[in-house]
Design a protein around this motif. Structure first.
Motif, PDB file in Angstrom:
ATOM      1  N   GLY A  30       0.749  -1.345   0.052  1.00 61.45           N
ATOM      2  CA  GLY A  30       0.046   0.111   0.037  1.00 61.45           C
ATOM      3  C   GLY A  30       0.718   1.430  -0.080  1.00 61.45           C
ATOM      4  N   PHE A  31       1.921   1.225   0.211  1.00 65.49           N
ATOM      5  CA  PHE A  31       2.833   2.406   0.515  1.00 65.49           C
ATOM      6  C   PHE A  31       4.413   2.381  -0.180  1.00 65.49           C
ATOM      7  CE2 PHE A  31       0.092   2.102   3.907  1.00 65.49           C
ATOM      8  CZ  PHE A  31      -0.761   3.350   3.957  1.00 65.49           C
ATOM      9  N   ALA A  32       4.798   3.328  -0.738  1.00 66.58           N
ATOM     10  CA  ALA A  32       6.376   3.422  -0.828  1.00 66.58           C
ATOM     11  C   ALA A  32       6.971   4.164   0.415  1.00 66.58           C
ATOM     12  CB  ALA A  32       6.682   4.200  -1.987  1.00 66.58           C
ATOM     13  N   PHE A  33       7.886   3.747   0.995  1.00 65.25           N
ATOM     14  CA  PHE A  33       8.543   4.343   2.131  1.00 65.25           C
ATOM     15  C   PHE A  33       9.911   4.799   1.707  1.00 65.25           C
ATOM     16  CE2 PHE A  33       8.453  -0.353   2.985  1.00 65.25           C
ATOM     17  CZ  PHE A  33      10.121  -0.684   2.917  1.00 65.25           C
ATOM     18  N   PHE A  34      10.723   5.432   2.703  1.00 63.90           N
ATOM     19  CA  PHE A  34      12.211   5.725   2.609  1.00 63.90           C
ATOM     20  C   PHE A  34      13.083   5.143   3.449  1.00 63.90           C
ATOM     21  CE2 PHE A  34       9.479   9.428   1.302  1.00 63.90           C
ATOM     22  CZ  PHE A  34      10.013   9.533  -0.048  1.00 63.90           C
ATOM     23  N   PRO A  35      13.792   4.188   3.221  1.00 64.36           N
ATOM     24  CA  PRO A  35      14.853   3.537   3.894  1.00 64.36           C
ATOM     25  C   PRO A  35      15.856   4.695   4.282  1.00 64.36           C
ATOM     26  CG  PRO A  35      14.411   2.195   2.015  1.00 64.36           C
ATOM     27  CD  PRO A  35      14.102   3.677   1.692  1.00 64.36           C
ATOM     28  N   THR A  36      15.940   5.117   5.351  1.00 59.79           N
ATOM     29  CA  THR A  36      16.850   6.150   5.716  1.00 59.79           C
ATOM     30  C   THR A  36      18.136   5.648   6.311  1.00 59.79           C
ATOM     31  OG1 THR A  36      15.671   6.455   7.781  1.00 59.79           O
ATOM     32  CG2 THR A  36      14.945   7.870   6.084  1.00 59.79           C
ATOM     33  N   ALA A  37      18.006   4.407   6.846  1.00 59.28           N
ATOM     34  CA  ALA A  37      19.507   3.953   7.448  1.00 59.28           C
ATOM     35  C   ALA A  37      19.495   2.350   7.549  1.00 59.28           C
ATOM     36  CB  ALA A  37      19.769   4.667   8.841  1.00 59.28           C
ATOM     37  N   ILE A  38      20.476   1.845   7.342  1.00 57.10           N
ATOM     38  CA  ILE A  38      20.757   0.361   7.667  1.00 57.10           C
ATOM     39  C   ILE A  38      21.907   0.382   8.427  1.00 57.10           C
ATOM     40  CG2 ILE A  38      21.070  -2.029   6.746  1.00 57.10           C
ATOM     41  CD1 ILE A  38      19.453  -1.071   4.620  1.00 57.10           C
ATOM     42  N   ARG A  57      20.933  10.906  13.719  1.00 50.79           N
ATOM     43  CA  ARG A  57      21.803  11.816  13.068  1.00 50.79           C
ATOM     44  C   ARG A  57      22.470  11.174  11.998  1.00 50.79           C
ATOM     45  NH1 ARG A  57      23.464  12.340  18.821  1.00 50.79           N
ATOM     46  NH2 ARG A  57      25.223  11.017  18.461  1.00 50.79           N
ATOM     47  N   ASN A  58      22.632  10.100  11.769  1.00 50.56           N
ATOM     48  CA  ASN A  58      23.279   9.221  10.724  1.00 50.56           C
ATOM     49  C   ASN A  58      22.120   8.870   9.404  1.00 50.56           C
ATOM     50  OD1 ASN A  58      25.547   9.172  12.070  1.00 50.56           O
ATOM     51  ND2 ASN A  58      25.069   7.228  12.945  1.00 50.56           N
ATOM     52  N   TYR A  59      20.893   9.366   9.607  1.00 49.28           N
ATOM     53  CA  TYR A  59      19.774   9.100   8.536  1.00 49.28           C
ATOM     54  C   TYR A  59      20.351   9.882   7.158  1.00 49.28           C
ATOM     55  CZ  TYR A  59      16.441   7.163  11.931  1.00 49.28           C
ATOM     56  OH  TYR A  59      15.933   6.149  12.982  1.00 49.28           O
ATOM     57  N   ASN A  60      19.863   9.304   6.206  1.00 51.53           N
ATOM     58  CA  ASN A  60      20.018   9.853   4.829  1.00 51.53           C
ATOM     59  C   ASN A  60      18.713  10.652   4.757  1.00 51.53           C
ATOM     60  OD1 ASN A  60      19.894  10.798   2.225  1.00 51.53           O
ATOM     61  ND2 ASN A  60      20.215   8.583   1.407  1.00 51.53           N
ATOM     62  N   VAL A  89      17.258  -6.362   6.623  1.00 47.64           N
ATOM     63  CA  VAL A  89      18.001  -5.896   7.867  1.00 47.64           C
ATOM     64  C   VAL A  89      18.910  -6.949   8.134  1.00 47.64           C
ATOM     65  CG1 VAL A  89      17.600  -5.031  10.180  1.00 47.64           C
ATOM     66  CG2 VAL A  89      15.726  -5.204   8.654  1.00 47.64           C
ATOM     67  N   TYR A  90      20.432  -6.796   8.140  1.00 49.57           N
ATOM     68  CA  TYR A  90      21.134  -7.698   8.552  1.00 49.57           C
ATOM     69  C   TYR A  90      21.286  -8.402   9.968  1.00 49.57           C
ATOM     70  CZ  TYR A  90      23.248  -5.794   4.140  1.00 49.57           C
ATOM     71  OH  TYR A  90      23.315  -5.309   2.779  1.00 49.57           O
ATOM     72  N   PRO A  91      22.037  -9.350  10.204  1.00 48.76           N
ATOM     73  CA  PRO A  91      21.863 -10.063  11.299  1.00 48.76           C
ATOM     74  C   PRO A  91      22.517  -8.820  12.405  1.00 48.76           C
ATOM     75  CG  PRO A  91      22.699 -11.731   9.983  1.00 48.76           C
ATOM     76  CD  PRO A  91      22.778 -10.446   9.053  1.00 48.76           C
ATOM     77  N   GLY A  92      21.777  -9.031  13.632  1.00 52.14           N
ATOM     78  CA  GLY A  92      22.396  -8.077  14.520  1.00 52.14           C
ATOM     79  C   GLY A  92      22.375  -6.698  14.172  1.00 52.14           C
ATOM     80  N   SER A  93      21.540  -6.252  13.179  1.00 47.42           N
ATOM     81  CA  SER A  93      21.458  -4.928  12.690  1.00 47.42           C
ATOM     82  C   SER A  93      20.032  -4.192  12.921  1.00 47.42           C
ATOM     83  CB  SER A  93      21.858  -4.784  11.206  1.00 47.42           C
ATOM     84  OG  SER A  93      23.186  -5.415  11.137  1.00 47.42           O
ATOM     85  N   TRP A  94      19.960  -2.969  12.628  1.00 51.68           N
ATOM     86  CA  TRP A  94      18.593  -2.224  12.583  1.00 51.68           C
ATOM     87  C   TRP A  94      18.602  -1.557  11.344  1.00 51.68           C
ATOM     88  CZ3 TRP A  94      18.855   2.687  11.980  1.00 51.68           C
ATOM     89  CH2 TRP A  94      19.905   3.490  12.326  1.00 51.68           C
ATOM     90  N   ALA A  95      17.308  -1.208  10.838  1.00 52.29           N
ATOM     91  CA  ALA A  95      16.709  -0.578   9.865  1.00 52.29           C
ATOM     92  C   ALA A  95      15.897   0.516  10.035  1.00 52.29           C
ATOM     93  CB  ALA A  95      16.466  -1.139   8.517  1.00 52.29           C
ATOM     94  N   ALA A  96      15.791   1.572   9.539  1.00 51.49           N
ATOM     95  CA  ALA A  96      14.820   2.763   9.572  1.00 51.49           C
ATOM     96  C   ALA A  96      14.240   3.105   8.548  1.00 51.49           C
ATOM     97  CB  ALA A  96      15.231   3.934  10.438  1.00 51.49           C
ATOM     98  N   ILE A  97      13.113   3.213   8.423  1.00 53.40           N
ATOM     99  CA  ILE A  97      12.040   3.664   7.545  1.00 53.40           C
ATOM    100  C   ILE A  97      11.220   4.856   7.553  1.00 53.40           C
ATOM    101  CG2 ILE A  97      12.113   1.494   5.982  1.00 53.40           C
ATOM    102  CD1 ILE A  97       9.161   1.240   6.723  1.00 53.40           C
ATOM    103  N   MET A  98      10.790   5.758   6.771  1.00 49.30           N
ATOM    104  CA  MET A  98      10.034   6.755   6.962  1.00 49.30           C
ATOM    105  C   MET A  98       8.713   6.740   5.997  1.00 49.30           C
ATOM    106  SD  MET A  98      12.395   9.982   8.079  1.00 49.30           S
ATOM    107  CE  MET A  98      13.090   9.957   9.735  1.00 49.30           C
ATOM    108  N   LEU A  99       7.600   7.293   6.492  1.00 52.19           N
ATOM    109  CA  LEU A  99       6.624   7.341   5.330  1.00 52.19           C
ATOM    110  C   LEU A  99       5.489   7.936   5.948  1.00 52.19           C
ATOM    111  CD1 LEU A  99       4.405   4.188   5.327  1.00 52.19           C
ATOM    112  CD2 LEU A  99       6.173   4.387   6.962  1.00 52.19           C
TER     113      LEU A  99
END
Length: 553
Positions: A447-455, A466-469, A481-491
């Motif tokens: 239903g949406f397109a989102f913006f992956p701002t960081a992985i 502070r590190n977001y694109n 999302v890689y093992p032991g990692s995180w990802a952020a999205i905005m929409l």
């Protein structure tokens, strides 16, 4: 409607061709007969699922704003439903093709999907979402071309090829489903396919694609697999990346590209090498034992077989992460743009809500389940959207049984329940995916397109913003999302409806790693959302109920 127009529409429905309906955007009509059939993509006969006798299924070739009408005849012995991976279904979650929004097609019956590829371009695919049907086939490419009046940031290619890569099991889809129902994982795949095949490499393979020397071709590559991320490359050739999941990108050159589950990209390849055969190569990534799929590209005046010396695959998570960080949106390109109010200045919009989602795996009553924030989703007999629409939601599910910030106990205990998050219409939201497991995860949002701002590796904290694109993240619909990692999205949740957020790994989604976001049309206005059509088949407790009052203008 006049008799001549009616005859034209009936003709188009029967043969699956284009028809223009006056006053509307063009229509594409298709008829699909879905059947079982024996296939042997890895040399082992197994029961496959075919569309009009084809494996993989037929490509859908459309243009921005086209109306897609697909009459699906279910000739299987169990219910069937298709979903359209990445098609945003503007105001129309009724056609999204998930158990939370539709009734499945019963055996021996048919249903006509009708949706519009509104304000989109790019490379996508469809697949059956019911049971584990995707492990039997019935998937195919879905492309949306730009309208002629909108310039594309590269010259027209000589031809346009769809490349469906994915890992594959020799066990039937029904056997894999029984395995999951018994509480066991599907285990490791048996091979990798490219367009339903794996070249033997003995000189007898027919080419999947042909190229004329000196010409440039577009390759649309999608990972339609079941378990693993794949690395894709073309022997002896480089790829100029031009599009990812509906967005034109900065055109960097790559020797190989990681394609995670559910993801698609388009790349330009020029036939500028010695005329002969060349391999397309798709390898599993981040696995102890690497599986390889091969496909042949043949120069039209080729004079020899492909070299057995394959290009080496990349190694390690860091390589993949660095490549993912190199992907940037082409902000100067014209195109149909999803989410127009957030397309250019998403980094300047105030966040109204932050939702943190943590995936986990654990046995419940001796059976494997996957969860989000401690809740493993179960489908209901009554689609969630129908229950909400008919005013009986309280009899089917509860809202917000997970919290925006999961507790530490959420990973230690799993609850089985319909998982529905109530989301305010038009809010701008940040979603954090935190992966505490040892395997890579991939997530898809309908239903949406989102913006992956960081992985990034590690755990998320507010200061990580502070590190977001916040300038040129690619508008897309999957994030890994890689093992032991995180990802952020905005929409911006600007598309009213009931929308599925799920693991792109079918095994995990089937065993509960998904949820629904209810973006409710509180005003019940046709400006925000279409109504359920009167002729739509109903199921569950809403079957036989009178239609609610019509939406206002």
């Amino acid at each position: 409607m006049g008799s001549m127009t009616m005859k034209l529409l009936l003709l188009c429905l029967s043969i699956g061709v284009i028809s223009v309906v006056h006053g509307e955007d063009p229509y594409l009509f298709f008829t699909w007969n879905v059947t079982y059939g024996t296939i042997s993509p890895l040399g082992v006969p197994q029961q496959g699922i075919l569309i009009n006798g084809e494996f993989p299924g037929p490509n859908i070739n459309s243009t921005t704003n086209n109306n897609i009408v697909i009459n699906v005849f279910n000739n299987l012995d169990e219910p069937l439903m298709f979903t359209w991976n990445g098609i945003q279904q503007k105001k129309n979650s009724w056609q999204d093709g998930t158990p939370g929004t539709m009734c499945p097609i019963p055996p021996g019956q048919n249903y006509t999907y009708h949706f519009q590829v509104k304000d989109q371009i790019g490379s996508y695919f469809y697949y059956p979402i019911t049971a584990m049907h995707r492990a039997g086939g019935a998937f195919g490419g879905l492309r949306i071309n730009s309208r002629l009046l909108i310039p594309v940031p590269y010259a027209d290619p000589e031809d346009d090829y769809t490349v469906l890569i994915g890992d594959w099991y020799t066990k039937s889809h029904s056997s894999l489903r029984k395995q999951l129902d018994m509480g066991r994982s599907m285990g490791r795949p048996d091979g990798v396919l490219i367009n339903g095949k794996n070249a033997k490499g003995d000189g007898t393979d027919e080419p999947l694609f042909n190229m004329t020397p000196g010409k440039t071709y577009k390759f649309r590559v999608c990972n339609v697999g079941l378990k693993n991320s794949l690395n894709f490359r073309i022997q002896g050739h480089t790829m100029k990346l031009v599009e990812m999941e509906g967005s034109h990108v900065v055109q960097n050159i790559y020797e190989s590209l990681d394609v995670h589950l559910g993801q698609c990209f388009s790349a330009l390849v020029t036939a500028d090498k010695e005329p002969m055969d060349y391999y397309m190569v798709a390898d599993t990534r981040f696995t102890k034992t690497m599986l390889t799929g091969l496909g042949i590209i043949r120069y039209t005046n080729g004079k020899g077989p492909a070299s057995p010396e394959l290009p080496s695959p990349p190694v390690g998570l860091a390589w993949s992460l660095n490549q993912a960080r190199s992907f940037r949106w082409n902000l100067t390109a014209s195109a149909a743009r999803p989410n127009p109010q957030g397309s250019y200045h998403y980094g300047a919009i105030n966040i109204t809500r932050t939702i943190k989602l943590v995936n986990s795996a654990r046995k419940v009553d001796g059976k494997l389940r996957y969860a989000i924030n401690g809740v493993s989703h179960i489908d209901t007999e009554t689609p969630l959207k129908y229950a909400q629409y008919f005013g009986v939601a309280d009899k089917v599910f509860k809202y917000d049984i997970i919290k925006d910030e999961p507790s530490a106990e959420a990973e230690d205990k799993i609850t089985l329940a319909p998982n529905v998050v109530n989301q305010t219409y038009r809010d701008f939201v940040e979603i954090i995916f935190e992966n505490h497991e040892k395997s890579i995860q991939s997530w898809h949002l309908d239903g949406f397109a989102f913006f992956p701002t960081a992985i990034e590796f590690g755990r998320w904290a507010p200061e990580k913003r502070r590190n977001y694109n916040l300038l040129d993240a690619i508008s897309r619909h999957t994030v890994h999302v890689y093992p032991g990692s995180w990802a952020a999205i905005m929409l911006t949740f600007d598309n009213a409806g009931m929308w599925n957020l799920r693991s792109a790994q079918p095994e995990r989604a089937y065993l509960g790693q998904q949820l629904y976001l209810s973006v409710e049309n509180v005003a019940r206005s046709l400006r925000d959302e279409y109504m359920l059509l009167d002729q739509t088949p109903l199921c569950g407790i809403v079957k036989g109920l009178p239609q609610p009052p019509p939406y206002g203008p």
